[in-house]
Design a protein around this motif. Structure first.
Motif, short mmCIF file in Angstrom:
data_model
loop_
_atom_site.label_atom_id
_atom_site.label_comp_id
_atom_site.label_asym_id
_atom_site.label_seq_id
_atom_site.Cartn_x
_atom_site.Cartn_y
_atom_site.Cartn_z
N SER A 44 0.83 -1.20 0.00
CA SER A 44 0.00 0.00 0.00
C SER A 44 0.87 1.25 0.00
CB SER A 44 -0.98 0.00 1.16
OG SER A 44 -0.31 -0.03 2.39
N ASP A 45 2.00 1.23 0.69
CA ASP A 45 2.93 2.37 0.66
C ASP A 45 3.46 2.58 -0.76
OD1 ASP A 45 2.57 2.67 3.37
OD2 ASP A 45 4.51 1.81 3.93
N LEU A 46 3.78 1.48 -1.43
CA LEU A 46 4.28 1.56 -2.80
C LEU A 46 3.21 2.12 -3.73
CD1 LEU A 46 6.71 0.92 -4.56
CD2 LEU A 46 5.84 -1.40 -4.81
N LYS A 47 1.97 1.67 -3.57
CA LYS A 47 0.88 2.19 -4.40
C LYS A 47 0.66 3.68 -4.13
CE LYS A 47 -1.46 -2.19 -5.06
NZ LYS A 47 -2.63 -3.03 -4.75
N ALA A 48 0.79 4.09 -2.89
CA ALA A 48 0.65 5.51 -2.56
C ALA A 48 1.72 6.34 -3.26
CB ALA A 48 0.73 5.71 -1.05
N MET A 49 2.94 5.81 -3.31
CA MET A 49 4.02 6.54 -4.01
C MET A 49 3.76 6.58 -5.52
SD MET A 49 5.92 8.06 -1.98
CE MET A 49 7.00 8.69 -3.24
N PHE A 50 3.21 5.50 -6.06
CA PHE A 50 2.83 5.52 -7.48
C PHE A 50 1.82 6.63 -7.73
CE2 PHE A 50 4.77 1.45 -8.30
CZ PHE A 50 4.91 1.39 -9.68
N LEU A 51 0.79 6.72 -6.88
CA LEU A 51 -0.23 7.76 -7.06
C LEU A 51 0.40 9.14 -7.03
CD1 LEU A 51 -3.14 6.32 -4.87
CD2 LEU A 51 -2.91 6.24 -7.37
N TYR A 52 1.28 9.37 -6.07
CA TYR A 52 1.94 10.67 -5.98
C TYR A 52 2.78 10.93 -7.23
CZ TYR A 52 4.98 14.46 -4.65
OH TYR A 52 5.67 15.65 -4.66
N LEU A 111 -7.81 13.47 -8.29
CA LEU A 111 -7.43 12.08 -8.51
C LEU A 111 -8.34 11.20 -7.68
CD1 LEU A 111 -3.86 10.61 -8.64
CD2 LEU A 111 -5.63 9.46 -7.34
N LEU A 112 -8.86 10.15 -8.30
CA LEU A 112 -9.73 9.19 -7.61
C LEU A 112 -9.09 7.82 -7.74
CD1 LEU A 112 -12.48 8.83 -6.13
CD2 LEU A 112 -13.41 8.13 -8.35
N PHE A 113 -8.74 7.22 -6.59
CA PHE A 113 -8.19 5.87 -6.57
C PHE A 113 -9.31 4.92 -6.15
CE2 PHE A 113 -6.19 2.35 -4.18
CZ PHE A 113 -5.51 1.75 -5.23
#
Length: 186
Positions: A44-52, A111-113
């Motif tokens: 989830s941390d990795l996905k958050a960085m992708f979003l950013y 942005l909508l995840f």
């Protein structure tokens, strides 16, 4: 013997090429260095960085709001991970605000995840042609209406892009991001 002449234009285009390569490598390093492990927190941390990082490679129409708003749909640890990133980062000098989203109650977001199996049809219908970057995480094909889809391939997070959907929402995705995508729908 062939002689090569170096001109200022050749040097500029060479520098531009290497700048693009360097930006791509920086994105890859910040996003791909970590392998997705058994802990959902690291994923989830990795996905958050992708979003950013996606935000840095997408151009929105002029916005007058004081914050950059990210909505997260679904019961997912990504929500807290995105909040941690938002506490430390800014977007074009603006603070990042992260809001949990309940389907049917759609706040104004840039942005909508949409996490996992959360329904996306209502979101797509609501945000149709609005400048909202819709990101999903479906390990199949990118869903209709999504502009970016996160994939878990060989324990690594990858992504695919739908440029047609982005254009219809008046969003411009950088060619640098396009070059890093696993799959691109024109």
């Amino acid at each position: 013997m062939h002689e090569t002449t170096t001109t200022p234009n050749n040097r500029k285009s060479g520098r531009a090429h290497w700048r693009t390569v360097a930006l791509g490598l920086a994105f890859l390093l910040s996003a791909f260095v970590q392998r997705v492990g058994a802990q959902s927190n690291s994923e989830s941390d990795l996905k958050a960085m992708f979003l950013y990082n996606f935000i840095k490679y997408v151009e929105w129409p002029a916005s007058t709001g004081p914050t950059f708003r990210i909505g997260v749909v679904g019961n997912t640890p990504v929500l807290e991970s995105v909040r941690k990133v938002a506490e430390q980062k800014r977007v074009n000098g603006k603070a990042i605000e992260v809001v949990p989203v309940v389907p049917g109650q759609w706040p104004d977001v840039q942005l909508l995840f949409i996490a996992g199996t959360a329904p996306i049809d209502d979101a797509v219908n609501h945000f149709n042609a609005k400048p909202v970057l819709i990101v999903t995480e479906v390990n199949k094909r990118i869903p209709k209406g999504a502009m970016i889809n996160l994939l878990n391939r060989d324990n690594k997070i990858r992504f695919e892009l739908n440029l047609t959907e982005a254009k219809e929402s008046n969003l411009r995705i950088s060619s640098q991001l396009v070059n890093l995508a696993e799959n691109v729908i024109q």
